[in-house]
Design a protein around this motif. Sequence first.
Motif, short mmCIF file in Angstrom:
data_model
loop_
_atom_site.label_atom_id
_atom_site.label_comp_id
_atom_site.label_asym_id
_atom_site.label_seq_id
_atom_site.Cartn_x
_atom_site.Cartn_y
_atom_site.Cartn_z
N CYS A 44 0.81 -1.22 0.00
CA CYS A 44 0.00 0.00 0.00
C CYS A 44 0.84 1.27 0.00
O CYS A 44 0.29 2.38 0.07
N GLY A 45 2.17 1.14 -0.04
CA GLY A 45 3.02 2.32 -0.18
C GLY A 45 3.82 2.70 1.04
O GLY A 45 4.45 3.78 1.05
N PHE B 132 4.90 6.23 6.52
CA PHE B 132 4.53 6.80 5.23
C PHE B 132 4.91 8.28 5.20
O PHE B 132 4.48 9.06 6.07
N ALA C 180 -1.23 8.16 0.72
CA ALA C 180 -0.97 6.72 0.74
C ALA C 180 -1.26 6.13 2.12
O ALA C 180 -1.81 5.03 2.24
N ASP D 19 3.97 9.93 2.51
CA ASP D 19 2.82 10.38 1.72
C ASP D 19 1.54 10.19 2.52
O ASP D 19 1.12 9.07 2.79
#
Length: 289
Positions: A241-242, A259, A264, A261
């Motif tokens: 999922c990042g 994360f 994300a 991001d």
Amino acid sequence: MKQVKRDAYAKINLTLDVTGKRPDGYHTVKMVMQTVALHDDVTVALTGEGGFRLKNNLPYLPSDDRNLAMRAAKLFYTRTGIQNPGTAIHIVKRIPVAAGLAGGSTDAAAVLRALDGLHGTALGADALCEMGLALGADVPYCIRGGTMLAEGVGEVLTPLPAIPDCHVVLVKPPFSVSTAEVYARMNGGNVSPRPDTAGMLGALRAGDYSGVCHRLYNVMEPVTGGRHPEIAEIRDTLLTCGADGAVMSGSGPTTYGLFADGEAARAAYGALKARYKDTHLTTVLRGGV
């Protein structure tokens, strides 16, 4: 009635290494700890009615001496010699229970800090940490918070530069893990591979977010994950999922992803929340508590 509310923050392990076992049976560790914004609410009141009372929003949690927060309150009065005027503790739990996030330890730390403020004892962090160590190895860290290298049994704390800002998705699968049982399977700290603790310290000092993410490692993950393959599945899902890095925290079973991001992170949270009720989206908390 005097009362104060303290935020009791969860912790994650950026690294966790078990380095040996002392003659008294305690394991020695070397780990990098990080506070996150997910927290319990701990309210402590001086009632003037004598005795101790503890309530929380989870009916299955104990409200007697089996609860570390209750033991913290009693220890405060024993150590300071102050007569208890009546102490009532109310805890709103958000941190998953028995999850590798120091939920019980951070509640105990919040009680010690609250009573220090209510009674004007101004003990200072060093004295509170010494008191907290009698309750558990994670309590001194929870009193100070922030980004720390923890050594000894967890009580020797060295402040580190703050981790770069990032989002954290925490996922606790629907089972709990006994820390004592995990330690018992650690073979006295004779484990391999080990985390690159020196590299993690260097990455933090350089403000190298990517370097931090690439050095996340926990020697307990193969032990806990060997019995619970769902932990690896959660980690892989976070990465898919990042997540820039993902690892189990403490003795588990909570696994988290970092994360940079935010979008994300929110997408990963949504995907995992649909499968695991105890999924939380939070951020790292820079500085102490």
